[in-house]
Design an enzyme around this catalytic site. Structure first.
Site, short mmCIF file in Angstrom:
data_model
loop_
_atom_site.label_atom_id
_atom_site.label_comp_id
_atom_site.label_asym_id
_atom_site.label_seq_id
_atom_site.Cartn_x
_atom_site.Cartn_y
_atom_site.Cartn_z
N CYS A 1 0.84 -1.20 0.00
CA CYS A 1 0.00 0.00 0.00
C CYS A 1 0.88 1.25 0.00
O CYS A 1 2.05 1.21 0.38
CB CYS A 1 -0.91 -0.01 1.21
SG CYS A 1 -0.01 -0.29 2.72
N TYR B 1 -5.81 -13.22 -4.28
CA TYR B 1 -5.12 -12.85 -3.04
C TYR B 1 -5.77 -13.55 -1.85
O TYR B 1 -6.96 -13.35 -1.58
CB TYR B 1 -5.20 -11.33 -2.92
CG TYR B 1 -4.63 -10.66 -1.69
CD1 TYR B 1 -3.65 -11.25 -0.91
CD2 TYR B 1 -5.07 -9.39 -1.33
CE1 TYR B 1 -3.13 -10.59 0.20
CE2 TYR B 1 -4.56 -8.72 -0.23
CZ TYR B 1 -3.59 -9.33 0.53
OH TYR B 1 -3.10 -8.67 1.64
N HIS C 1 -2.67 -12.27 4.67
CA HIS C 1 -2.71 -11.18 5.65
C HIS C 1 -3.99 -11.15 6.47
O HIS C 1 -4.26 -10.16 7.15
CB HIS C 1 -2.52 -9.82 4.95
CG HIS C 1 -1.18 -9.68 4.30
ND1 HIS C 1 -1.01 -9.36 2.98
CD2 HIS C 1 0.06 -9.85 4.80
CE1 HIS C 1 0.27 -9.33 2.68
NE2 HIS C 1 0.95 -9.63 3.78
N ASP D 1 4.14 -10.55 8.54
CA ASP D 1 4.78 -10.43 7.23
C ASP D 1 5.76 -9.25 7.25
O ASP D 1 6.92 -9.37 6.86
CB ASP D 1 3.69 -10.24 6.16
CG ASP D 1 4.24 -10.25 4.75
OD1 ASP D 1 5.33 -10.78 4.54
OD2 ASP D 1 3.56 -9.71 3.85
#
Ligand code: ADP
Ligand code: SF4
Length: 687
Positions: free
Chosen positions: A31, A170, A173, A266
């Site tokens: 992001c 995806y 996360h 992560d």
């Protein structure tokens, strides 16, 4: 010059389904706080990565539908065809430099709040959403699943129209519906999408097949997968169900982009995960299960580590988010043998904090990130010098070092004076505290650069007063003189009634502790700063053998660090270290043998026995030299960094950089044109 040939394997092209990446450098999705709100800035940032040599450059997560609405956060958006032109800006910018453009399509499921769209939140089962919002998600029924597959497929087609070469499914996360379906604690379904692993993976498999069917003729299909939740047996484990997922989907995607989940794991900070390449153990077997190329991450900044990961067959492509933010030119620097010029990520997660704060990305090491379009800043290039020749920078903290380095790059003669024995200011001092060693990279990178420049003279142990500055005869002076921590306890919550301190009490500031003072016995650390320093000092005092009581008006320890994804780890560590944590308390009196604290809500007073107190409250700007130099005829006299406005190390670096760029810029341009803005187009939209 480094052995460039040795790194040749990093520059071998690789086939990814129907497309070919020119090398092994893969900027994985991350992001930026720019996204669909600031598309020109987004395109320029991604274009800069491509210019810096990355073979693949990805977007951030890109919403496929209004039921996956992440507002107020500025991620990518591809709800319908009107979103295509903004993303085409990005693919064009990336293609201009011969890189492939990847888009991370997402349906966020229960991670979305849908605050803008007011659509119902969708989840595998009925349940509260993951954000602390008064909402619940509802289970997708069969019609919803069919619709979801259609939305994803249509978004993939729009992505292809926008010029993307790689299109993601995806599941990572903890943020996406595909992953939420996989996890037993979130999926309580009794139909063919729940129960066995095969059933829980069904939705992902369908999304992969749909995407391949829709765009697989010309686009590679990437699968981003959180292989381990790092919760032990309470979550998905790489060796158990994580492996099962890889086996079930093995050759379906064209690219496996594997990481650990959640985001905090992560993007682990160096404070809690000092070792670069820390994800290798989790992803090392993926290549044995699939024949498709694998990309992995883990704060990979060292070319030797990258090379060894390729050689050992752990990955085929070197993934990076933070290292590519700290230095968008890593690939070019390796290719050209300029390895010592790599600006290494320090793992501080100020970049991640920008996302949580809903603002454009910032980085401690790279002050130009996010400023490529709006300020026209390039990370490797800066305007040549103007009329002046000689410049003086006083203070060698992050602001002074960055200012001096950029002035020198512009071609000015630079004199850098530092009062302390060593250069580095606060980053040097803080890097000696537990867990913050990587902070030192901020100074190391800049000192390495400065020491190689013939137009730079550096003087340590040189505290300058006004007369000495004037005697130097340099008319352009930048004062990066920093700050000092207050010793009177004044801070956010004690401004109205600072603690009453007995003169014989032992009171320390962070500066004292960093300078080597060692309190003994039971020590109160009072944190009215709430960033990271008080928590680190508490750790340091435990190491020194003190019994520590941590007092804070906040309801958690180091509350700002929630933005850097480490608050829970900091609190857990202090608890493990036996620190007595007392939240919601302000400091009332400091006596030689105790302090009194007052409950923020009830005012109830408590007494805490202690032999000493460390006050982490506020900093005062060092402006004495600035005041003494007023009216002495200097052409340029500017306070820079913390001395101008105390903040994060990232803010000090930014301000040093800005000062160097603004030097000799025509005044009205510097004052009027802060930065370009992307202003909403008010032309009436066709219905
Ligand atoms: P910043 O974060 O803005 O870079 P720092 O506090 O890290 O600020 O660094 C300021 C540096 O300035 C310190 O290392 C300090 O020793 C140095 N300094 C402050 N005043 C003077 C002075 N008069 N002469 C030389 N060095 C100074
Ligand atoms: Fe690395 Fe910190 Fe920059 Fe993020 S902000 S890229 S963690 S140096």
């Amino acid at each position: 010059m480094a052995d460039v040939q040795g790194y040749a394997p990093l520059f071998e092209p690789i086939r990814l389904g129907p497309v070919t990446a020119k090398n092994r450098f893969y900027q994985v999705p991350h992001c930026t706080g720019l996204g669909h709100v600031r598309p020109r800035a987004e395109a320029a940032l991604r274009g800069m990565k491509a210019e810096g040599g990355w073979g693949v450059v990805s977007t951030q997560e890109t919403e496929i539908h209004p039921t996956s609405d992440l507002a107020p956060f500025a991620e990518g958006r591809l709800w319908d065809a009107r979103d295509i032109p903004a993303l085409r800006l990005m693919t064009d910018a990336v293609h201009d430099h011969g890189a492939l453009a990847a888009v991370q399509l997402v349906h966020n499921g229960r991670h979305a709040t849908n605050l803008l769209s007011r659509a119902p939140v969708l989840a595998p089962s009925d349940m509260a959403i993951s954000a602390c919002q008064p909402k619940q998600g509802r289970a997708l029924d069969k019609a919803d699943i069919r619709a979801l597959r259609r939305w994803h497929r249509e978004a993939a087609l729009r992505a292809k129209d926008a010029g993307f070469d790689i299109i993601y499914v995806y599941a990572g996360h903890g943020m996406t519906l595909a992953q939420q379906f996989m996890l037993p604690h979130l999926n309580g379904r009794s139909d063919e999408y729940g129960g066995s692993l095969e059933n829980r993976v069904r939705l992902t498999l369908e999304l992969l097949e749909d995407t391949r069917d829709a765009v697989g003729d010309t686009c590679a299909v990437a699968f981003r997968f959180g292989i381990d939740e790092m919760l032990g047996p309470d979550g998905m484990q790489a060796a158990e169900e994580g492996r099962g997922v890889v086996e079930l989907l093995a050759d379906l995607p064209d690219i496996w982009d594997v990481n650990v989940s959640d985001w905090a794991n992560d993007s682990a900070t160096t404070r809690f995960q000092p070792q670069d390449g820390y994800q290798n153990d989790y992803l090392s077997y993926v290549k044995q299960v699939t024949d498709k190329p694998v990309v992995g991450v883990g704060r990979l900044t060292s070319p030797d580590m990258m090379l060894s990961m390729l050689r050992k067959g752990i990955v085929d492509l070197i993934g990076a988010a933070r290292p590519s933010i700290a230095d968008p030119f890593i690939p070019r620097k390796i290719e050209e043998g300029r390895i010592d010029e790599i600006r290494e990520c320090i793992g501080c997660n100020i970049c991640a904090a920008s996302d949580g704060l809903g603002i454009p990305i910032r980085c401690t090491q790279n002050p130009t990130i996010g400023e490529e379009w709006r300020r026209g800043w390039h990370p490797e290039r800066i305007a040549a010098q103007g009329q002046a020749t000689q410049t003086l920078v006083v203070g060698s903290g992050p602001a002074g070092l960055e200012c001096a380095m950029q002035l020198a790059r512009r071609g000015y003669e630079v004199t850098l004076a530092e009062g302390a024995m060593d250069f580095g200011g606060r980053v040097l001092r803080e890097s000696r505290l537990p867990g913050l060693a990587a902070w030192g990279r901020v100074a190391d990178y800049r000192l390495n650069d400065l020491r190689q420049r013939a137009n730079v003279q550096m003087f340590a142990e040189s505290t300058l007063d006004a007369d000495q500055v004037i005697e130097l005869g340099i008319e352009h002076v930048f004062l990066a003189t920093g700050t000092a921590w207050r010793a009177d306890g004044v801070g956010r919550n004690t401004r109205r009634s600072p603690p009453l301190t007995d003169p014989s009490a032992f009171v320390y500031t962070p500066d004292d502790i960093m300078a080597g003072s060692e309190p003994e016995g039971r020590v109160v650390v009072y944190d009215d700063d709430h960033i990271y320093l008080a928590g680190v000092i508490a750790e340091k005092l435990v190491q020194l053998g003190c019994e520590v009581v941590f007092v804070t008006p906040e309801s958690t320890v180091s509350s700002f660090s929630a933005y850097t994804l480490e608050q829970h780890r900091i609190q857990a560590r202090l608890i493990e270290l036996g620190v007595d944590i007392r939240c919601n308390q302000t400091l009332g009196r400091i006596a030689p043998d105790c302090v009194t604290t007052a409950c923020l809500y009830s005012g109830r007073v408590s007494r805490v026995e202690c032999a000493a107190t460390v006050l982490v409250t506020e900093r005062q700007r060092n402006t004495t030299l600035f005041e003494q130099l007023q009216g002495k005829g200097l052409i340029t006299l500017e306070l820079v960094g913390d001395a101008a406005a105390p903040g994060l190390i990232a803010d000090a670096v930014f301000d040093g950089h800005r000062a160097a760029r603004d030097f000799e810029r025509p005044k009205d341009a510097a004052e009027q044109d802060w930065f370009r803005r992307e202003i909403t187009d008010l032309r009436e939209e066709a219905p």
